[in-house]
Design an enzyme around this catalytic site. Structure first.
Site, PDB file in Angstrom:
ATOM      1  N   GLY A 169       0.830  -1.058   0.109  1.00 33.37           N
ATOM      2  CA  GLY A 169      -0.066  -0.048   0.131  1.00 33.37           C
ATOM      3  C   GLY A 169       0.762   1.267  -0.129  1.00 33.37           C
ATOM      4  O   GLY A 169       0.904   1.944  -1.076  1.00 33.37           O
ATOM      5  N   ASP A 170       1.591   1.433   1.113  1.00 35.68           N
ATOM      6  CA  ASP A 170       2.457   2.711   1.028  1.00 35.68           C
ATOM      7  C   ASP A 170       3.860   2.431   1.558  1.00 35.68           C
ATOM      8  O   ASP A 170       4.899   3.006   2.049  1.00 35.68           O
ATOM      9  CB  ASP A 170       1.979   3.573   2.248  1.00 35.68           C
ATOM     10  CG  ASP A 170       1.987   2.826   3.511  1.00 35.68           C
ATOM     11  OD1 ASP A 170       2.189   1.876   3.514  1.00 35.68           O
ATOM     12  OD2 ASP A 170       2.076   3.840   4.444  1.00 35.68           O
ATOM     13  N   GLU A 171       4.299   1.081   0.840  1.00 39.24           N
ATOM     14  CA  GLU A 171       5.449   0.363   1.191  1.00 39.24           C
ATOM     15  C   GLU A 171       6.115   0.540  -0.118  1.00 39.24           C
ATOM     16  O   GLU A 171       5.824  -0.007  -1.339  1.00 39.24           O
ATOM     17  CB  GLU A 171       5.444  -1.136   1.585  1.00 39.24           C
ATOM     18  CG  GLU A 171       4.717  -0.991   2.943  1.00 39.24           C
ATOM     19  CD  GLU A 171       4.423  -2.290   3.413  1.00 39.24           C
ATOM     20  OE1 GLU A 171       5.332  -3.403   3.045  1.00 39.24           O
ATOM     21  OE2 GLU A 171       3.103  -2.615   3.964  1.00 39.24           O
TER      22      GLU A 171
END
Lengths: 182, 415
Positions: B330-332
């Site tokens: 996701g936000d990695e």
């Protein structure tokens, strides 16, 4: 060629090819090189290949002058092919009276002075003329007996044949012509 | 294996040329030969009949010519007449047979003109002597019997058969030439078609085309074949672009355009193998957005996406060209660092990225928010030798950093 029978059966066999002779039990052979038989055979052969106007086939053969080989011809009836030939001797003095009744003349040695007139008259008739002795065969009869190479043959007088009223088979002329050149 | 098998089969089959040659040559030669033989035998039988008739005619005319001479038995004239008639009439000898069965050979051909005994015997089989009657007014004088000499017939037969053979050979030659011409017309375009097909198959070159043919059927086949190649070429192009598209999507993240986790792992695995072989070092960085869930919840997913895009751009701007960045969750994000000269370089790059990423950004709503990321690193082979171990190590380091930051913040806020 032609055959010799007794004269009595001649009429019966007239349709066939043959020669009928009236002859005694034996006929004489001339002391010359050739015989009367050969002469008769030759003359009948020439008659065989000759044609008269109107297909006349009963012929009178008249023998004139001195002949050597006319024994079988005189006073005899002979037949060859469709022809019946009556042979008789005519006297030289009567020749002009007999001209119209003879279709064949066989000339012997003649003592006539006016042979030229005789020939002239003969050529206006349908007559076959044969000379017994005429080695040159330039004047006189249409055919002349010719003895050559031990064989009896004949020569032809083309002038006489040309003027004659009878027609002769050209093959016969060929036979006689060759001898003319010999 | 299967290709070889097919080729072998093809070479075992008769070629178009041999088929064509065999069938047409056989058929035409056979028919010509049959016609020739039939005509020749008809001709020969007709010739023999004519010869027989001719000799009969010669015999008849000769018999007419000699009839008087035969009557008077003048053999000299007979010979003379026959010598005029028979030379040139191809007569060997003439015999006169009299009714009393006596015989006379009237004429025979000159010694030099006689045929050999063998040829004569051969001819006597086919040519019988003829007879003609020599007669005058139905009186049979003799029979003329003539024998063939056969020289002219033999010569005719010879030239006839020569002509037959010559014409047969000529016919065969013409057929051969015509067949060859037909074969070229027919099989050359087919061979070209086959070779083009083979090249298209092996080289995948759909720009190849078959050239024009002089035969209508083959030419229409060519037109269709070329049209088919057109379509195949177009189809191939479409397929390639679709493949490229699919490939891209299989390896990339649709939102940011960065590589995806799958592609990253694949590349990383290859990198590990390569580094192991060549004995050099690798490093990965693990980045995770701080408070991203809060931004999502506060501003909505659209803004979240906007933030992710900015993050990816910032990371990209900070790394070297040889490094690979990927969005792995996701936000990695993950960064693979190649070609490390020393250990400090990793820290320097980590710092550089942190500096690039952390900072305020203007949203499309003109609102300004602060974004920051936590970064953890792991090195090969020091922190792990497998992909999973390294990822795990980097993830852990990142988590440590995040905790540290939170504590630091708490501490700061507490202060």
């Amino acid at each position: 060629m032609f055959k010799i029978y007794g004269c009595f059966v001649n009429i019966l066999t007239s349709f066939s090819v043959g020669l009928l002779l009236l002859l005694s039990a034996s006929f004489s052979i001339a002391d010359d090189e050739y015989s009367s038989y050969e002469v008769a055979e030759l003359i009948l052969g020439i008659i065989h290949f000759t044609r008269w106007p109107d297909d006349q086939n009963e012929l009178q053969l008249c023998i004139l002058g001195q002949t050597d080989h006319a024994d079988l011809l005189s006073n005899n009836q002979l037949a060859v092919g469709k022809f019946v030939v009556d042979g008789r001797v005519v006297e030289e003095s009567e020749v002009f009276q007999q001209l119209n009744s003879c279709q064949v003349f066989f000339f012997g040695k003649m003592s006539l002075d006016n042979t030229h007139q005789l020939y002239t008259q003969l050529y206006s008739n349908p007559v076959l003329t044969i000379d017994e002795m005429n080695d040159a065969c330039r004047v006189g009869g249409m055919f002349c007996l010719h003895y050559y190479d031990n064989k009896l043959g004949f020569k032809v007088n083309l002038d006489a044949i040309g003027r004659s009223q009878v027609r002769v088979h050209p093959g016969v002329l060929r036979l006689g012509q060759r001898r003319l050149s010999e | 294996m299967s290709k070889n098998h097919v080729n072998q089969q093809a070479s075992d089959l008769p070629s178009l040329k041999s088929l064509y040659n065999r069938s047409s040559l056989t058929a035409i030669l056979l028919s010509v030969l049959m016609v020739g033989v039939v005509m020749a035998s008809l001709g020969v039988s007709k010739l023999l009949t004519m010869a027989q008739m001719n000799l009969t005619l010669v015999a008849r005319s000769a018999s007419v010519a000699i009839e008087v001479a035969v009557y008077f038995d003048d053999r000299e004239i007979i010979q003379e007449q026959l010598a005029q008639l028979l030379p040139g009439a191809d007569v060997q000898k003439a015999l006169l047979v009299y009714p009393d069965h006596s015989e006379y050979e009237a004429w025979h051909i000159e010694e030099g003109n006689q045929l050999t005994r063998v040829k004569q015997q051969l001819l006597q089989r086919f040519l019988k002597p003829v007879s003609a009657n020599v007669s005058f007014q139905n009186e049979q004088l003799a029979t003329l019997k003539l024998w063939h000499n056969g020289e002219q017939i033999l010569r005719f037969l010879m030239t006839g058969s020569m002509a037959l053979i010559v014409s047969l050979l000529t016919t065969a030659l013409v057929i051969l030439l015509v067949t060859r011409r037909l074969h070229e017309l027919l099989s050359r375009p087919l061979l070209e078609l086959a070779s083009v097909t083979a090249r298209v198959r092996t080289e995948r070159d759909f720009s190849l085309r078959v050239s024009r043919s002089k035969i209508a059927e083959i030419d229409s086949l060519r037109v269709d074949f070329n049209a088919l190649l057109d379509e195949l070429g177009q189809w191939q192009g479409t397929m390639e672009s679709i493949n490229q598209h699919l490939q891209y999507h299989a390896n990339h993240d649709a939102l940011t355009g960065l590589a995806n986790r799958f592609f990253f792992e694949k590349t990383f695995q290859r990198g590990i193998e390569h580094a192991e072989k060549n004995q050099y070092e690798l490093a990965i960085l693990y980045l995770d957005g701080n408070d991203f869930k809060l931004i999502n919840d506060t501003y909505g997913h659209a803004t979240g996406d906007e933030v992710l895009k900015v993050m990816s751009q910032r990371i990209k701007s900070a790394i070297r060209e040889t490094d690979l960045v990927a969005r792995v969750g996701g936000d990695e994000f993950c960064v693979l660092l190649n070609h490390l000269s020393d250990t400090d370089e990793v820290l320097a790059l980590q710092r550089e990225i942190a500096m690039a990423v952390n900072g305020p950004m203007t949203l499309s709503s003109q609102e300004v928010i602060d974004i920051s990321m936590s970064i953890g690193s792991a090195r090969y082979p020091k922190d792990g030798k497998t992909l999973d171990a390294l990822l795990h190590a980097a993830d852990y380091a990142m988590y440590q950093a995040k905790q540290h930051e939170k504590n630091h913040k708490k501490h700061y806020h507490a202060d």
